[in-house]
Structures are given as structure tokens and as C-alpha cells.
Scaffold this active site. Structure first.
Site, PDB file in Angstrom:
ATOM      1  N   ASP A  54       0.863  -1.167   0.000  1.00 47.93           N
ATOM      2  CA  ASP A  54       0.000   0.000   0.000  1.00 47.93           C
ATOM      3  C   ASP A  54       0.904   1.222   0.000  1.00 47.93           C
ATOM      4  OD1 ASP A  54       0.898  -0.286   2.613  1.00 47.93           O
ATOM      5  OD2 ASP A  54      -1.035   0.165   3.542  1.00 47.93           O
TER       6      ASP A  54
ATOM      7  N   TYR B  81       3.116   4.633   0.665  1.00 53.14           N
ATOM      8  CA  TYR B  81       3.851   5.156   1.817  1.00 53.14           C
ATOM      9  C   TYR B  81       2.910   6.018   2.654  1.00 53.14           C
ATOM     10  CZ  TYR B  81       8.097   4.023  -0.909  1.00 53.14           C
ATOM     11  OH  TYR B  81       9.083   3.396  -1.611  1.00 53.14           O
TER      12      TYR B  81
ATOM     13  N   PHE C  76       6.273   2.033  -4.718  1.00 52.79           N
ATOM     14  CA  PHE C  76       7.680   2.254  -4.363  1.00 52.79           C
ATOM     15  C   PHE C  76       8.220   3.625  -4.794  1.00 52.79           C
ATOM     16  CE2 PHE C  76       7.276  -2.395  -4.586  1.00 52.79           C
ATOM     17  CZ  PHE C  76       7.696  -2.719  -3.315  1.00 52.79           C
TER      18      PHE C  76
ATOM     19  N   HIS D 112      10.725  -8.940   0.580  1.00 51.77           N
ATOM     20  CA  HIS D 112      10.432  -7.531   0.350  1.00 51.77           C
ATOM     21  C   HIS D 112      11.702  -6.699   0.575  1.00 51.77           C
ATOM     22  CE1 HIS D 112       8.500  -3.575   0.982  1.00 51.77           C
ATOM     23  NE2 HIS D 112       7.490  -4.075   0.305  1.00 51.77           N
TER      24      HIS D 112
END
Length: 256
Positions: A90, A92, A103, A217
Site C-alpha cells: 500500500d 507510503y 515504491f 520484500h
């Protein structure tokens, strides 16, 4: 020297004066690219419900990220041009960071999020590309990399706060539509999925026959447990070439 290799330009952003309430009333074809409008027609009611929920969040005094002008930005990239699906979790939750592409952050954002710093570190280890000081990943999007968060909004300061509010239905429909382009024999349009972390891995059943590059991740909590050393960028390009497609130019411009 960096050279632009974009296949297309992302559509211009709507005015910053847009509101979530206004978005919920606009035709789907004005919110997303035409081919995405067709792919998402079956979840249009869910999308309008989510946008209404976001309007209610704002009305209750809860800032929502990204802003209305960016919340559907990933879907303004034509679906037909997508050749890499890079799934995020989701947005930032830090105000000013989320820009509607997983990202990525605004070109002026400093310091960079630590996950993005780790992505740049692995990019350098994989392809020898020096890290950039900015986090604008639109050059990747312009080459057909769909930077899609599984959940496309968040309450400022509260990571994961908009999970279970309807976005999952919408992104499931989007990912399924991308996979369906390949056809049952895998001979359709090229596609490679990049799945970083358990949340991203959860969409693998939606991508039958689609080659995937999966690892831990890139967050500071997990990057050392399988993200570093995974060489995702060169592996994606190899898988694209196996499908008869050109690879992605992963080097970003020094100053977008």
C-alpha cells in the site's frame, strides 16, 4: 549516459483541486486509460464505493494518501503497453511521499524511503547502475512497468489502514485482466510479474502461466533475507526476451 527509452508518456495529471467525492461521480473512462476502463468495468461499483469511502475519510478529518490527482495514476498507463507487473503493498503513509506508483516518491522527496534505497542498492549490485538521489520511477512506468499497489490508498501516518476497504477487488480484477491477455497457451502479450514479499506473493494464483521473479520484500526488516542478491532486474529482462519482448532500461535519469 541515460537515454530515454519510453514507449509512451503517462497521461497528464488532473488538477490538484480534484476531490475524491468528485472522482466518485466521474465516468470510469475519464479516470483510467480506455483499455483499463474496459478491464475494470466489472468492478466499477466497487471502485466508486472505495472513492466514496476516501471522501468520507477526508470529511472526517483523516488525510488520505496519495492525493485524488494520483490515486488512480497506475491505471492511466495503457494496459496494452504493460509488460512488467511490479506489485507493492500500500502507499507510503508519510505525507508527501505517495504518488500513485508503488515504491515511487515525488522527485523532490528527501530522504528517500528505505525500501527504495534498498531497491537502488540491489539495482547497482545487479546491473551496475548507480543509485539515484531521487525516487521518481516514472521512467520505468513509461516503458510498461505497472507499479501497482495491492491497496491503492492509506490514511496518513497509518500503514495498512485501508486494507479490506475494497481496493483488493479492484486490483484483483486488474491483475487478472493482465494475465488473461496471455491466453491459455501463454502466446499473448508478454508479461513478467515481480513479487516482493508475502503480500505480493499472494497474487500469484491470479497469474497462471505468467513467469514471476519473487523474493523477500526490500524493506529494512526483510531485505537481507532474500531480496539482496536476488538480481530481479536482469532476471526480468531475461524473461521478457524469452517472450520475444525487449527488456526494460532500468537506469533512471539523474534529474527527471
Amino acid at each position: 549516459m541515460w537515454e530515454s527509452d519510453a514507449l509512451f508518456e503517462l497521461a497528464a495529471e488532473p488538477a490538484d483541486t480534484e476531490t475524491f467525492a468528485a472522482l466518485a461521480q466521474r465516468p470510469l473512462g475519464e479516470l483510467v486509460a480506455p483499455d483499463w476502463a474496459g478491464a475494470l468495468a466489472g468492478v466499477e461499483d466497487q471502485l466508486r464505493s472505495v472513492l466514496s469511502f476516501l471522501a468520507a475519510e477526508v470529511a472526517a478529518g483523516h488525510p488520505v494518501l496519495p492525493p485524488p490527482s494520483c490515486v488512480l495514476r497506475a491505471f492511466r498507463q495503457p494496459m496494452a503497453a504493460v509488460k512488467v507487473l511490479l506489485v507493492g503493498q500500500d502507499p507510503y503513509p508519510t505525507p508527501g511521499h505517495a504518488v500513485g506508483l508503488s515504491f515511487a516518491v515525488d522527485v523532490s522527496t528527501r530522504p528517500l524511503p528505505r525500501s527504495l534505497i534498498n531497491i537502488y542498492r540491489e539495482l547497482e549490485a545487479d546491473l551496475g547502475i548507480p543509485p539515484r538521489t531521487h525516487g521518481d520511477l516514472s521512467a520505468w512506468a513509461g516503458q510498461g512497468v505497472l507499479l501497482l499497489n495491492r491497496v491503492m490508498s492509506v490514511r496518513a501516518g497509518a500503514a495498512g489502514s485501508h486494507r479490506g476497504k475494497g481496493w483488493e477487488d479492484i486490483t484483483t480484477a486488474a491483475i487478472t485482466a493482465l494475465a488473461d491477455r496471455r491466453g491459455p497457451d501463454g502466446a499473448g502479450l508478454p508479461l513478467v510479474a515481480v513479487l516482493w514479499g508475502k503480500d505480493a506473493e499472494s497474487v500469484r494464483p491470479l497469474l497462471p502461466g505468467v513467469p514471476a521473479v519473487a523474493s523477500a520484500h526490500p524493506s529494512p526488516l526483510s531485505a537481507s533475507r532474500g531480496f539482496f542478491g536476488s538480481r530481479p532486474f536482469s532476471r526480468v529482462n531475461e524473461l521478457l526476451r524469452e517472450q520475444g519482448s525487449s527488456g526494460v532500461t532500468w537506469e533512471l535519469p539523474p534529474v527527471p
